[in-house]
Design a protein around this motif. Structure first.
Motif, PDB file in Angstrom:
ATOM      1  N   PRO A   1      50.148 -42.198   6.589  1.00 54.70           N
ATOM      2  CA  PRO A   1      50.069 -42.038   5.126  1.00 54.70           C
ATOM      3  C   PRO A   1      48.664 -42.206   4.575  1.00 54.70           C
ATOM      4  CG  PRO A   1      51.099 -44.137   5.727  1.00 54.70           C
ATOM      5  CD  PRO A   1      50.960 -43.357   6.989  1.00 54.70           C
ATOM      6  N   SER A   2      47.734 -42.709   5.391  1.00 56.74           N
ATOM      7  CA  SER A   2      46.349 -42.874   4.937  1.00 56.74           C
ATOM      8  C   SER A   2      45.511 -41.624   5.183  1.00 56.74           C
ATOM      9  CB  SER A   2      45.704 -44.066   5.654  1.00 56.74           C
ATOM     10  OG  SER A   2      45.714 -43.877   7.061  1.00 56.74           O
ATOM     11  N   LEU A   3      46.120 -40.547   5.712  1.00 59.37           N
ATOM     12  CA  LEU A   3      45.424 -39.278   5.927  1.00 59.37           C
ATOM     13  C   LEU A   3      45.682 -38.368   4.734  1.00 59.37           C
ATOM     14  CD1 LEU A   3      43.923 -37.151   7.682  1.00 59.37           C
ATOM     15  CD2 LEU A   3      46.155 -36.563   8.668  1.00 59.37           C
ATOM     16  N   TYR A   4      44.604 -37.837   4.157  1.00 54.90           N
ATOM     17  CA  TYR A   4      44.718 -36.967   2.986  1.00 54.90           C
ATOM     18  C   TYR A   4      44.012 -35.641   3.285  1.00 54.90           C
ATOM     19  CZ  TYR A   4      45.912 -41.382   0.753  1.00 54.90           C
ATOM     20  OH  TYR A   4      46.503 -42.568   0.438  1.00 54.90           O
TER      21      TYR A   4
ATOM     22  N   VAL B   1      43.163 -41.328  17.012  1.00 56.11           N
ATOM     23  CA  VAL B   1      42.320 -42.434  17.468  1.00 56.11           C
ATOM     24  C   VAL B   1      41.922 -43.330  16.302  1.00 56.11           C
ATOM     25  CG1 VAL B   1      40.038 -43.007  18.404  1.00 56.11           C
ATOM     26  CG2 VAL B   1      41.437 -41.271  19.519  1.00 56.11           C
ATOM     27  N   VAL B   2      41.442 -42.732  15.204  1.00 51.39           N
ATOM     28  CA  VAL B   2      40.966 -43.523  14.074  1.00 51.39           C
ATOM     29  C   VAL B   2      42.114 -44.227  13.359  1.00 51.39           C
ATOM     30  CG1 VAL B   2      39.815 -43.416  11.827  1.00 51.39           C
ATOM     31  CG2 VAL B   2      38.919 -42.089  13.749  1.00 51.39           C
ATOM     32  N   CYS B   3      43.187 -43.501  13.099  1.00 49.17           N
ATOM     33  CA  CYS B   3      44.294 -44.086  12.326  1.00 49.17           C
ATOM     34  C   CYS B   3      45.034 -45.167  13.105  1.00 49.17           C
ATOM     35  CB  CYS B   3      45.258 -42.985  11.891  1.00 49.17           C
ATOM     36  SG  CYS B   3      44.591 -41.897  10.612  1.00 49.17           S
ATOM     37  N   LYS B   4      45.135 -45.008  14.413  1.00 48.77           N
ATOM     38  CA  LYS B   4      45.785 -46.048  15.217  1.00 48.77           C
ATOM     39  C   LYS B   4      44.909 -47.288  15.334  1.00 48.77           C
ATOM     40  CE  LYS B   4      48.782 -43.084  18.026  1.00 48.77           C
ATOM     41  NZ  LYS B   4      49.066 -42.565  19.394  1.00 48.77           N
ATOM     42  N   SER B   5      43.602 -47.074  15.428  1.00 48.89           N
ATOM     43  CA  SER B   5      42.685 -48.207  15.557  1.00 48.89           C
ATOM     44  C   SER B   5      42.494 -48.936  14.231  1.00 48.89           C
ATOM     45  CB  SER B   5      41.321 -47.726  16.075  1.00 48.89           C
ATOM     46  OG  SER B   5      41.450 -47.065  17.316  1.00 48.89           O
TER      47      SER B   5
END
Length: 520
Positions: A301-304, A470-474
């Motif tokens: 949900p933090s991806l726009y 990679v970025v969202c999981k980290s």
């Protein structure tokens, strides 16, 4: 001058365009119409809906079939508007030759809306099969349709009702074009004089052998007429006189009055229908990209992803083209970067503020976030600094240099950041999110400097799914704002379809010969 074209003859028909759908029927249906109820569903679970419209025999079915074939790894459902014709009454059956099946009121749009609403909610539905000989449903078993990733809604008038249009994520209008059509006739023939001339109508030529009329047509209406004659005479065993009579009374007028005007609602117009494989390939690629975006946005949900428009797609087309000049590449990249920066700023906290306007009135608005800075990942990220400065006057911008080769992009070479960065919201700048290794290293440095994870917004032009993962999981609290999601990475870990080495193309170091050009 004495010979009339097919179009002229059809338009000279004295039949009123509304004939065939009776006014008393329309009034009765409108009086008893119930508005469909739309469930409050989770938008993230909804399928991608494609509307395919166009005139009768324009090639809609071929286009749908080709899209379905190429999306073989997705769950695709085809819904035909023809399945939702109204059942004819006994009185209408007696005068069936005067009934207009190409009029909007010939379709049970309320039933269609209910079915589409359930499909979009992920519910299984039964789609009726219309009996075109008895002119009613219920003769054949209904078709059971389950949850799908993609729904294709096909029909001549699927763009006519605004409620149906509102269901669609993509709208395609199929045009015919210049093709050679082979029309087999049985024991009768029809004399065509080309181009677009039509003579000796009603004169039937009896013969014992099947004839093949080779017709080269350029007019859209003529092509659809020729295809309709072939379909209805060869496939449906209809009399050619009845086919032409129906065309002149209903089909051609309905196309002009109801179908053609909906062309303006299309996102994509495909000339030559199913023969245009290039257009269909591009459409399928776009659908796959959108499905990928929807999947990632559901997961994170933090991806726009900024909403795609023709302007944005056009700018992406230019900067992705390997033949685009450096000047144009920089110009359109800057425009896209500005959009991404503006969108990113919209995710910053704001405070309420009231001001007095020049008219003495009070305006209740908001005030910008004051504690803000940018950080660019050298050197591609530096291309985004001008757009950030244009949006945020006097903003501080830090730098981070990360070695992108050898050590998987995790070797920090240089950093220069504002001393009070821990008290600021940070816009991290890098136009390409590929593997995500450099981004992880840069974000890790910011966290070590005391920047809260939720205060970081990562801005880029294009993002590969691998990097997003990679970025969202980290860092699940970080926001990523991008203008497009890519297909993925190739074996060399380069983003595809991508746009090449962004920094080299932007700063003009991709080809040393460019310095010799006067325009540079």
């Amino acid at each position: 001058m004495g010979t009339k074209s097919v179009v002229d003859l059809m338009e000279s028909s004295s039949e009123v365009h509304f004939s065939g759908v009776y006014m008393d029927d329309i009034e009765q249906r409108n009086a008893g119409t119930e508005q469909p109820t739309t469930s409050a569903t989770d938008m993230n679970k909804q399928p991608f809906v494609i509307g395919v419209a166009g005139g009768a025999a324009s090639g809609k079915t071929s286009v749908c079939d080709l899209i379905i074939q190429q999306l073989h790894d997705q769950r695709v459902v085809l819904v035909n508007q023809d399945s939702f014709y109204h059942n004819l009454t006994e009185e209408q059956l007696i005068r069936v030759q005067d009934y207009n099946f190409d009029h909007p009121e010939a379709f049970d749009t309320e039933h269609l809306l209910r079915v589409m609403d359930k499909l979009k909610c992920g519910q299984a539905v039964d789609i009726p099969k219309y009996d075109f000989k008895g002119y009613k449903t219920g003769v054949f078993p209904a078709r059971r349709v389950n949850l799908a990733d993609v729904i294709i809604l096909e029909g001549i008038l699927v763009f006519h009702d605004p409620r149906v249009r509102a269901l669609m994520n993509m709208k395609i209008f199929v045009d015919t074009g210049s093709v050679v059509i082979f029309i087999p006739f049985g024991p009768v023939g029809l004399n065509f004089t080309l181009r677009n001339s039509f003579c000796d109508i009603g004169e039937w030529i009896s013969c014992t052998l099947s004839k093949i009329v080779h017709v080269l047509l350029t007019a859209d209406a003529d092509i659809r007429l020729a295809r309709r004659i072939k379909r209805d005479t060869a496939d449906n065993a209809r009399d050619i006189g009845a086919v032409l009579d129906q065309y002149s009374k209903f089909v051609k007028p309905a196309f002009d009055d109801f179908i053609l005007p909906t062309k303006k609602y299309a996102d994509i117009i495909i000339p030559r229908g199913g023969d245009n494989h290039v257009a269909i390939d591009l459409i399928v690629q776009h659908i796959r990209m959108k499905l990928g975006q929807h999947d990632l946005c559901k997961i994170y949900p933090s991806l726009y992803v900024i909403q795609s428009t023709f302007q944005i797609r056009g700018m992406h087309t230019l900067i992705r083209d390997s033949q685009t000049t450096k000047h144009d590449f920089v110009f359109y990249s800057d425009r896209l970067i500005r959009l991404v920066v503006e969108h990113g700023l919209g995710h910053l906290p704001f405070t309420e503020k009231q001001v007095i306007t020049p008219t003495g009135s009070v305006y209740s608005g908001v005030d910008f976030c004051k504690r803000l800075c940018g950080v660019s990942i050298i050197r591609s990220g530096e291309s985004m600094e001008n757009a950030l400065r244009a949006c945020c006057k006097g903003i501080k911008i830090g730098k981070i240099l990360i070695h992108r080769e050898g050590d998987n992009g995790q070797q920090l070479i240089y950093e220069k950041l504002p001393k009070d960065i821990s008290d600021r919201h940070v816009l991290l700048l890098d136009p390409i999110l590929g593997t995500g290794n450099s981004a992880v290293q840069a974000i890790s440095l910011l966290l070590k400097k005391g920047v809260p994870e939720s205060n970081i917004i990562f801005l880029n032009l294009i993002s590969a799914p691998q990097g997003v993962h990679v970025v969202c999981k980290s860092f699940p609290k970080i926001k990523i704002v991008t203008s497009d999601i890519e297909i993925g990475l190739n074996e060399d870990f380069r983003v595809i379809p991508g746009m090449g080495e962004f920094g080299d193309r932007y700063f003009g170091t991709d080809d040393d010969r460019q310095v010799l050009l006067p325009s540079q």
